[in-house]
Scaffold this motif. Structure first.
Motif, PDB file in Angstrom:
ATOM      1  N   ILE A  45      62.690  73.152  35.174  1.00  0.00           N
ATOM      2  CA  ILE A  45      62.924  73.487  33.760  1.00  0.00           C
ATOM      3  C   ILE A  45      61.688  74.157  33.178  1.00  0.00           C
ATOM      4  CG2 ILE A  45      63.271  72.504  31.446  1.00  0.00           C
ATOM      5  CD1 ILE A  45      64.963  70.281  32.877  1.00  0.00           C
ATOM      6  N   GLN A  46      60.519  73.603  33.489  1.00  0.00           N
ATOM      7  CA  GLN A  46      59.281  74.140  32.938  1.00  0.00           C
ATOM      8  C   GLN A  46      58.992  75.550  33.438  1.00  0.00           C
ATOM      9  OE1 GLN A  46      57.220  73.181  30.509  1.00  0.00           O
ATOM     10  NE2 GLN A  46      56.216  75.125  30.878  1.00  0.00           N
ATOM     11  N   PHE A  47      59.104  75.768  34.736  1.00  0.00           N
ATOM     12  CA  PHE A  47      58.676  77.048  35.289  1.00  0.00           C
ATOM     13  C   PHE A  47      59.764  78.116  35.307  1.00  0.00           C
ATOM     14  CE2 PHE A  47      55.553  74.115  37.262  1.00  0.00           C
ATOM     15  CZ  PHE A  47      54.447  74.613  36.605  1.00  0.00           C
ATOM     16  N   ALA A  48      61.037  77.728  35.386  1.00  0.00           N
ATOM     17  CA  ALA A  48      62.109  78.725  35.495  1.00  0.00           C
ATOM     18  C   ALA A  48      62.856  78.955  34.189  1.00  0.00           C
ATOM     19  CB  ALA A  48      63.094  78.319  36.580  1.00  0.00           C
ATOM     20  N   VAL A  49      62.949  77.936  33.335  1.00  0.00           N
ATOM     21  CA  VAL A  49      63.758  78.061  32.125  1.00  0.00           C
ATOM     22  C   VAL A  49      62.890  78.271  30.891  1.00  0.00           C
ATOM     23  CG1 VAL A  49      65.526  76.962  30.699  1.00  0.00           C
ATOM     24  CG2 VAL A  49      65.572  76.638  33.179  1.00  0.00           C
ATOM     25  N   TYR A  50      61.890  77.432  30.702  1.00  0.00           N
ATOM     26  CA  TYR A  50      61.008  77.526  29.527  1.00  0.00           C
ATOM     27  C   TYR A  50      59.555  77.648  29.989  1.00  0.00           C
ATOM     28  CZ  TYR A  50      65.038  75.934  26.875  1.00  0.00           C
ATOM     29  OH  TYR A  50      66.278  75.833  26.311  1.00  0.00           O
ATOM     30  N   PRO A  51      59.167  78.809  30.548  1.00  0.00           N
ATOM     31  CA  PRO A  51      57.828  78.930  31.140  1.00  0.00           C
ATOM     32  C   PRO A  51      56.712  79.207  30.128  1.00  0.00           C
ATOM     33  CG  PRO A  51      59.029  80.955  31.455  1.00  0.00           C
ATOM     34  CD  PRO A  51      59.976  80.000  30.759  1.00  0.00           C
ATOM     35  N   ASP A  52      56.644  78.393  29.098  1.00  0.00           N
ATOM     36  CA  ASP A  52      55.527  78.536  28.164  1.00  0.00           C
ATOM     37  C   ASP A  52      54.901  77.163  27.949  1.00  0.00           C
ATOM     38  OD1 ASP A  52      56.605  77.356  25.428  1.00  0.00           O
ATOM     39  OD2 ASP A  52      58.213  78.583  26.279  1.00  0.00           O
ATOM     40  N   TRP A  53      53.611  77.165  27.648  1.00  0.00           N
ATOM     41  CA  TRP A  53      52.874  75.904  27.570  1.00  0.00           C
ATOM     42  C   TRP A  53      53.297  75.028  26.401  1.00  0.00           C
ATOM     43  CZ3 TRP A  53      50.946  73.833  31.549  1.00  0.00           C
ATOM     44  CH2 TRP A  53      50.489  74.627  32.592  1.00  0.00           C
ATOM     45  N   SER A  54      53.835  75.610  25.338  1.00  0.00           N
ATOM     46  CA  SER A  54      54.249  74.774  24.210  1.00  0.00           C
ATOM     47  C   SER A  54      55.394  73.849  24.626  1.00  0.00           C
ATOM     48  CB  SER A  54      54.657  75.629  23.015  1.00  0.00           C
ATOM     49  OG  SER A  54      55.792  76.410  23.323  1.00  0.00           O
ATOM     50  N   HIS A  55      56.286  74.321  25.491  1.00  0.00           N
ATOM     51  CA  HIS A  55      57.354  73.452  25.985  1.00  0.00           C
ATOM     52  C   HIS A  55      56.794  72.403  26.925  1.00  0.00           C
ATOM     53  CE1 HIS A  55      60.682  72.092  28.567  1.00  0.00           C
ATOM     54  NE2 HIS A  55      61.359  72.144  27.442  1.00  0.00           N
ATOM     55  N   PHE A  56      55.805  72.783  27.735  1.00  0.00           N
ATOM     56  CA  PHE A  56      55.246  71.816  28.669  1.00  0.00           C
ATOM     57  C   PHE A  56      54.605  70.650  27.930  1.00  0.00           C
ATOM     58  CE2 PHE A  56      51.748  70.042  31.160  1.00  0.00           C
ATOM     59  CZ  PHE A  56      52.473  69.558  32.230  1.00  0.00           C
ATOM     60  N   TRP A  57      53.815  70.936  26.902  1.00  0.00           N
ATOM     61  CA  TRP A  57      53.120  69.853  26.217  1.00  0.00           C
ATOM     62  C   TRP A  57      54.059  69.006  25.397  1.00  0.00           C
ATOM     63  CZ3 TRP A  57      49.216  68.345  28.514  1.00  0.00           C
ATOM     64  CH2 TRP A  57      48.363  69.221  29.127  1.00  0.00           C
ATOM     65  N   ASP A  71      68.616  85.391  24.522  1.00  0.00           N
ATOM     66  CA  ASP A  71      68.319  86.523  23.643  1.00  0.00           C
ATOM     67  C   ASP A  71      67.493  85.973  22.484  1.00  0.00           C
ATOM     68  OD1 ASP A  71      68.215  88.917  22.332  1.00  0.00           O
ATOM     69  OD2 ASP A  71      70.311  88.888  21.673  1.00  0.00           O
ATOM     70  N   PRO A  72      66.219  86.257  22.386  1.00  0.00           N
ATOM     71  CA  PRO A  72      65.458  87.201  23.205  1.00  0.00           C
ATOM     72  C   PRO A  72      65.079  86.600  24.554  1.00  0.00           C
ATOM     73  CG  PRO A  72      64.017  86.221  21.583  1.00  0.00           C
ATOM     74  CD  PRO A  72      65.402  85.694  21.302  1.00  0.00           C
ATOM     75  N   ILE A  73      64.794  87.487  25.491  1.00  0.00           N
ATOM     76  CA  ILE A  73      64.401  87.071  26.834  1.00  0.00           C
ATOM     77  C   ILE A  73      63.050  86.370  26.751  1.00  0.00           C
ATOM     78  CG2 ILE A  73      63.705  87.935  29.107  1.00  0.00           C
ATOM     79  CD1 ILE A  73      65.734  90.207  28.710  1.00  0.00           C
ATOM     80  N   ARG A  74      62.948  85.228  27.442  1.00  0.00           N
ATOM     81  CA  ARG A  74      61.672  84.498  27.513  1.00  0.00           C
ATOM     82  C   ARG A  74      60.838  85.079  28.655  1.00  0.00           C
ATOM     83  NH1 ARG A  74      65.329  80.382  26.245  1.00  0.00           N
ATOM     84  NH2 ARG A  74      65.747  79.952  28.430  1.00  0.00           N
ATOM     85  N   PRO A  75      59.660  85.586  28.383  1.00  0.00           N
ATOM     86  CA  PRO A  75      58.823  86.147  29.451  1.00  0.00           C
ATOM     87  C   PRO A  75      58.571  85.121  30.549  1.00  0.00           C
ATOM     88  CG  PRO A  75      57.895  86.660  27.303  1.00  0.00           C
ATOM     89  CD  PRO A  75      59.015  85.683  27.075  1.00  0.00           C
ATOM     90  N   GLY A  76      58.806  85.538  31.785  1.00  0.00           N
ATOM     91  CA  GLY A  76      58.570  84.674  32.934  1.00  0.00           C
ATOM     92  C   GLY A  76      59.729  83.780  33.307  1.00  0.00           C
TER      93      GLY A  76
END
Length: 179
Positions: free
Chosen positions: A133-145, A68-73
């Motif tokens: 983790i990258q694609f299912a839990v935190y699917p945003d580029w800021s987490h990837f980098w 909460d809030p829902i992470r898009p994707g």
């Protein structure tokens, strides 16, 4: 021999000398660095030997799979309207099962990397976990980098290059030096 050819040959000889000298230590260092990240995370999921910390279920249920809030994707296992789970639902079972599996995998695979035993397999498993983790839990580029990109880069290198000379894989002849 031209000056360019002499420079090329000297540079190549220096590069090969540096590779022979530093590669075993560099590969050991990257194995230890990435193993430490996952091992500490894995150990935090246990309160004792084979005693899973049940408080970690909440982390997986609500932080990872029903935020909460829902992470898009992101993979959402709860009701998106209420952000609640139905008792005994598949979503609860899946989140709790993934919590325990992560606790096991994040301990076993880093230990294999530290030892340099079945290193490519261990790195490939942790790479899969990183990508999940990258694609299912935190699917945003800021987490990837930060931090997933360096985990993935190091793990890709271990999968591609192997564990190096300072490893049980090499000692047991599971890995051989490329000719």
């Amino acid at each position: 021999m031209t000056l360019v050819t002499v420079i090329q040959e000297r540079y190549y000889q220096l590069a090969m000398w540096l590779e022979r000298l530093f590669e075993p230590f560099a590969l050991l260092a990257i194995r230890l660095l990435v193993a430490q990240v996952f091992l500490l995370s894995g150990l935090s999921k246990w309160t004792g030997f084979l005693q899973f910390d049940v408080n970690k279920y909440e982390l997986f249920l609500y932080e990872f799979f029903c935020p909460d809030p829902i992470r898009p994707g992101a993979l959402l296992l709860c009701n998106p309207d209420t952000l609640e789970y139905t008792e005994g639902s598949f979503g609860v079972w899946l989140a709790e099962t993934m919590a325990v599996m992560a606790g096991v995998v994040e301990v076993v695979l880093p230990i294999l990397l530290i030892l340099g035993l079945f290193s490519r397999f261990a790195a490939f498993g942790l790479l899969g976990m990183t990508l999940f983790i990258q694609f299912a839990v935190y699917p945003d580029w800021s987490h990837f980098w930060n931090p997933a990109a360096w985990w993935a880069g190091v793990l890709f290198l271990i999968v591609a290059k192997g564990p190096g000379l300072i490893s049980l894989d090499r000692w047991l002849r599971l890995e051989r030096k490329a000719s």
